[in-house]
Design an enzyme around this catalytic site. Structure first.
Site, PDB file in Angstrom:
ATOM      1  N   ARG A  75     -28.375  29.972   4.115  1.00  9.38           N
ATOM      2  CA  ARG A  75     -28.980  30.321   2.826  1.00  9.38           C
ATOM      3  C   ARG A  75     -28.951  31.813   2.534  1.00  9.38           C
ATOM      4  O   ARG A  75     -29.124  32.222   1.383  1.00  9.38           O
ATOM      5  CB  ARG A  75     -30.425  29.818   2.776  1.00  9.38           C
ATOM      6  N   GLU A 110      -2.670  16.973  -9.945  1.00  9.82           N
ATOM      7  CA  GLU A 110      -3.024  15.572 -10.148  1.00  9.82           C
ATOM      8  C   GLU A 110      -4.534  15.450 -10.333  1.00  9.82           C
ATOM      9  O   GLU A 110      -5.310  15.901  -9.497  1.00  9.82           O
ATOM     10  CB  GLU A 110      -2.596  14.736  -8.937  1.00  9.82           C
ATOM     11  N   ASP A 146      -2.685  19.884  -3.865  1.00  8.70           N
ATOM     12  CA  ASP A 146      -2.461  18.743  -2.990  1.00  8.70           C
ATOM     13  C   ASP A 146      -1.827  19.148  -1.661  1.00  8.70           C
ATOM     14  O   ASP A 146      -2.419  18.958  -0.607  1.00  8.70           O
ATOM     15  CB  ASP A 146      -1.613  17.667  -3.679  1.00  8.70           C
ATOM     16  N   HIS A 193      -3.103  19.780   3.488  1.00 13.73           N
ATOM     17  CA  HIS A 193      -3.664  19.165   2.283  1.00 13.73           C
ATOM     18  C   HIS A 193      -4.785  20.053   1.740  1.00 13.73           C
ATOM     19  O   HIS A 193      -5.723  20.409   2.460  1.00 13.73           O
ATOM     20  CB  HIS A 193      -4.220  17.780   2.615  1.00 13.73           C
ATOM     21  N   SER A 226     -10.415  13.782   0.861  1.00 10.11           N
ATOM     22  CA  SER A 226      -9.835  13.246  -0.369  1.00 10.11           C
ATOM     23  C   SER A 226     -10.945  12.688  -1.263  1.00 10.11           C
ATOM     24  O   SER A 226     -11.821  11.959  -0.790  1.00 10.11           O
ATOM     25  CB  SER A 226      -8.826  12.150  -0.023  1.00 10.11           C
ATOM     26  N   GLY A 227     -10.920  13.057  -2.543  1.00 12.53           N
ATOM     27  CA  GLY A 227     -11.909  12.571  -3.491  1.00 12.53           C
ATOM     28  C   GLY A 227     -13.144  13.427  -3.607  1.00 12.53           C
ATOM     29  O   GLY A 227     -14.038  13.122  -4.401  1.00 12.53           O
ATOM     30  N   ILE A 228     -13.225  14.523  -2.849  1.00 16.98           N
ATOM     31  CA  ILE A 228     -14.404  15.396  -2.887  1.00 16.98           C
ATOM     32  C   ILE A 228     -14.462  16.224  -4.166  1.00 16.98           C
ATOM     33  O   ILE A 228     -15.519  16.717  -4.550  1.00 16.98           O
ATOM     34  CB  ILE A 228     -14.446  16.319  -1.634  1.00 16.98           C
ATOM     35  N   GLY A 229     -13.297  16.385  -4.846  1.00 16.48           N
ATOM     36  CA  GLY A 229     -13.287  17.127  -6.116  1.00 16.48           C
ATOM     37  C   GLY A 229     -12.538  18.441  -6.054  1.00 16.48           C
ATOM     38  O   GLY A 229     -12.789  19.334  -6.862  1.00 16.48           O
ATOM     39  N   LYS A 230     -11.594  18.571  -5.136  1.00 19.28           N
ATOM     40  CA  LYS A 230     -10.837  19.835  -5.002  1.00 19.28           C
ATOM     41  C   LYS A 230     -10.041  20.144  -6.257  1.00 19.28           C
ATOM     42  O   LYS A 230     -10.097  21.266  -6.789  1.00 19.28           O
ATOM     43  CB  LYS A 230      -9.893  19.744  -3.794  1.00 19.28           C
ATOM     44  N   SER A 231      -9.297  19.150  -6.736  1.00 17.21           N
ATOM     45  CA  SER A 231      -8.439  19.387  -7.903  1.00 17.21           C
ATOM     46  C   SER A 231      -9.261  19.603  -9.164  1.00 17.21           C
ATOM     47  O   SER A 231      -8.945  20.461 -10.000  1.00 17.21           O
ATOM     48  CB  SER A 231      -7.464  18.218  -8.088  1.00 17.21           C
TER      49      SER A 231
END
Length: 307
Positions: free
Chosen positions: A245, A204, A180, A141, A158-163
């Site tokens: 850093r 998506e 995906d 994934h 999922s939902g972290i903002g990859k797409s």
């Protein structure tokens, strides 16, 4: 129980454009190795170390040698050759196939084909195809892109903002390989990322739905495959965690027993993740070319301490 990967003979025939000379309908050959054999030694009578499980290829050398054999010797050797369960014999250079070869191929029901290509070209293309088809693979994934010529694999919860991050990178001129689900194959200790046919060129985005990247951004925005050189892991910013850093930490992830350089990027409002990934790709390419900004920093720090 581990299932061995294989290539169906009919798939090899289709890809290579082979012309059937004798192809029995009731034979379903499977190929389990990308290596091939040019059976010159076998035609000379040596069968002690015969790799019969490989595709057999005859070029001009083997075919002309067969013609020099006495009829009884030729029959004896071809009889023994075809008695082994070879997956197929391919004759290169559009050469005519000897009637004796066809006779013994029919006797043992071994497929025989002709190829237009010259022997060396045929061997190289066939090995490359079989290596790719038989390569160890996994599906992970994430998102795979080409950023400044560097294959980048982006992973995270999922939902972290990859797409969304990837869409911004595509809008900046970079290219999508897969969204995906990324199929990753191990080839020569390198990892090649490709896309499942179902989601090819598609992405998506929550709130919008399925986007056709090829139609929205043009053919220059997509690519079918790319070697993965850098992994980016997106994670939610953790105030208690100490993030690197100055670039001293060298992180890696392992995929199919191959180590891939990895960068962990903490995500929080206000951070331009797409720009950071671009810089990470540029920085990785700089290192490949022999320049490391940390080395310059260390030299300057050392000079300041010495003064």
């Amino acid at each position: 129980m581990k299932i061995m990967a294989y290539v169906k003979l009919e798939d090899l025939i289709s890809y290579m454009g082979l012309e059937p000379v004798y192809y029995p309908d009731d034979v379903q050959s499977r190929i389990y190795t990308p290596e091939i054999v040019r059976p010159g030694l076998q035609m000379a009578g040596y069968f002690d170390l015969f790799s019969f499980e490989r595709v057999q290829i005859m070029g001009k050398t083997e075919m002309y040698y067969i013609r020099t054999l006495e009829e009884s010797v030729k029959r004896e050797r071809l009889d023994k050759f075809f008695s082994y369960p070879i997956p197929a014999l391919v004759v290169a250079n559009e050469m005519d196939v000897d009637d004796t070869i066809i006779f013994y191929a029919k006797k043992y029901k071994r497929p025989v084909f002709k190829a237009n290509a010259k022997t060396t070209r045929l061997v190289n293309v066939m090995i490359s195809y079989l290596e790719e088809e038989l390569a160890q693979e996994t599906t992970i994934h994430g998102v795979c892109l080409e950023v400044f010529g560097i294959g980048v694999f982006i992973k995270g919860k999922s939902g972290i903002g990859k797409s969304e991050t990837s869409l911004e990178l595509i809008n900046r001129g970079h290219r999508l390989i897969a969204d995906d689900a990324v199929i990753i194959k191990k080839l020569d200790n390198r990892l090649k990322g490709t896309c499942p046919e179902l989601t090819q060129h598609l992405m998506e985005i929550r709130g919008i739905g399925i986007l056709d990247i090829k139609h929205l951004f043009g053919v220059g925005s997509i690519k079918l495959e790319q070697y993965i050189e850098l992994a980016i892991e997106l994670e939610e910013w953790d105030e208690k965690k100490e993030y690197d850093r100055i670039g001293m930490d060298e992180n890696y992830i392992e995929i199919l027993d191959v180590k891939v350089p990895s960068v962990i990027i903490p995500v929080r409002p206000g951070r331009n993740i797409s720009a950071i990934i671009e810089i990470a790709a540029k920085n990785y390419r700089q290192k490949l070319l022999g320049y490391n900004a940390l080395d310059m920093y260390n030299k300057r720090f050392y000079n300041m301490v010495q003064c």
